[in-house]
Write an enzyme that holds these catalytic residues in place. Sequence first.
Site, PDB file in Angstrom:
ATOM      1  N   CYS B 156       0.826  -1.214   0.000  1.00  0.00           N
ATOM      2  CA  CYS B 156       0.000   0.000   0.000  1.00  0.00           C
ATOM      3  C   CYS B 156       0.860   1.263   0.000  1.00  0.00           C
ATOM      4  O   CYS B 156       1.508   1.553  -1.006  1.00  0.00           O
ATOM      5  CB  CYS B 156      -0.998  -0.073   1.149  1.00  0.00           C
ATOM      6  SG  CYS B 156      -2.454   0.929   0.879  1.00  0.00           S
ATOM      7  N   HIS B 241      -3.711  -5.584  -0.089  1.00  0.00           N
ATOM      8  CA  HIS B 241      -3.363  -6.105   1.224  1.00  0.00           C
ATOM      9  C   HIS B 241      -3.359  -7.625   1.274  1.00  0.00           C
ATOM     10  O   HIS B 241      -4.384  -8.240   1.567  1.00  0.00           O
ATOM     11  CB  HIS B 241      -4.339  -5.541   2.273  1.00  0.00           C
ATOM     12  CG  HIS B 241      -4.153  -4.079   2.513  1.00  0.00           C
ATOM     13  ND1 HIS B 241      -3.328  -3.590   3.495  1.00  0.00           N
ATOM     14  CD2 HIS B 241      -4.651  -3.001   1.874  1.00  0.00           C
ATOM     15  CE1 HIS B 241      -3.342  -2.260   3.459  1.00  0.00           C
ATOM     16  NE2 HIS B 241      -4.138  -1.875   2.484  1.00  0.00           N
ATOM     17  N   GLU B 243      -2.250  -9.417   3.528  1.00  0.00           N
ATOM     18  CA  GLU B 243      -2.532  -9.880   4.893  1.00  0.00           C
ATOM     19  C   GLU B 243      -4.024  -9.907   5.170  1.00  0.00           C
ATOM     20  O   GLU B 243      -4.457 -10.396   6.215  1.00  0.00           O
ATOM     21  CB  GLU B 243      -1.827  -8.976   5.938  1.00  0.00           C
ATOM     22  CG  GLU B 243      -2.547  -7.669   6.285  1.00  0.00           C
ATOM     23  CD  GLU B 243      -2.429  -6.595   5.218  1.00  0.00           C
ATOM     24  OE1 GLU B 243      -1.744  -6.826   4.197  1.00  0.00           O
ATOM     25  OE2 GLU B 243      -3.005  -5.508   5.396  1.00  0.00           O
TER      26      GLU B 243
END
Lengths: 112, 282
Positions: B156, B241, B243
């Site tokens: 990001c 993202h 994660e």
Amino acid sequence: MTSAIPDFKPAILALSDGTVVKGRAIGKTGTTGGELCFNTSMTGYQEIFTDPSYYGQLMMMTYPHIGNYGTMSRDDEARKVMIAGLIVRRFRMITAIPLPMAVCRIIYLTTI
Amino acid sequence: MQDYLLNNNLIGISDVDTRKLVRHIRTKGVMNAVISSEIPDEEELISMAKEWDSMEGLELATKVTRKEAQTVSSDGPYKIAAFDYGIKQNIINNFVNRGCTLRIFPAEADLEEVKAWNADGYFFSNGPGDPKASARYGLPMVNYAKQTGKPLFGICLGHQLMALSEGIETKKMFVGHRGANQPVMNKKTGLVEITTQNHGFTVDEDLINTDKVEVTHINLNDNTIEGLRFKKFKGISVQYHPEASPGPHDSSYLFDQFMKLVKQSSDYEEPIEISTTDKAQN
């Protein structure tokens, strides 16, 4: 423990282009502002509220029911809520009291 | 949930037509707004919204970063220097679960402290605000990491800083991407990942310098750049993202990819595992 549902209190959402929307106040009484963003995730609202990337932004959730499954400390992505304000369609003011896992297992085994 | 909002000093509004508002923003573009449950004057609120600081040019990572460096360890052999611009907990978990000892530095880190850590890899986190405004403290760290020869990974804001360090511009989007259902194609494999996204700025796809980067991932909704591989140094980065939290886990392989680069660069030798099948054959 959960609180009783508070009385209806009005709130206003005003956009910088002059759009005004009236609704119900949730959370703390006050005034806040920021960039109005929307997130389309159907679940995971706690991770979204505590994502530091949202600092200074107003979060509008497109999923119409928010708060329906409560919160758990392990779902925090940071040490505190980072969004500057929240806009939702329906907010679940009270969430069920969480039961210990052992009790949930007993209920499951005796009712299936 | 009302208690949760009160405990976190969060002001909100419900019972509004969110779908209509979203369509409005998607047509008109992102804009500022104000919520109030204490000021009834609509004109005053509109004027407050107009005067609210624009996200463009706004530096916010220093408002959310930790005050001091912190080590989080799995007692693993691989040392990662992570720069916290608003790092999400699940990113930390992903590294620790892969055998890393993570030293998380604040946004305005002390370069001598970073050098002393002598990492096997460098990670640049997600965070709020305009990436150009974070360049002041972000780029010196990216540039230092590049010259160590160790691999870099950015997510990001980190991805945007790595692009800026190679002279590739970022820009504000008409409407950002925020959700857990954005389709991204990995251009090398042709496979599509469903991804979690949260960004209002993006690497400018018209200003890509193919001598410096290869575009590895693109958004199938609007062709925005979702991933880069850097040619002048060992670096990979993604706008989205991997994660998740929340969201699908399709992209967690990116952490494995970075760890492969880290292991190749590290002096640590993994113990050789002897499988029982080999023994039986002997």
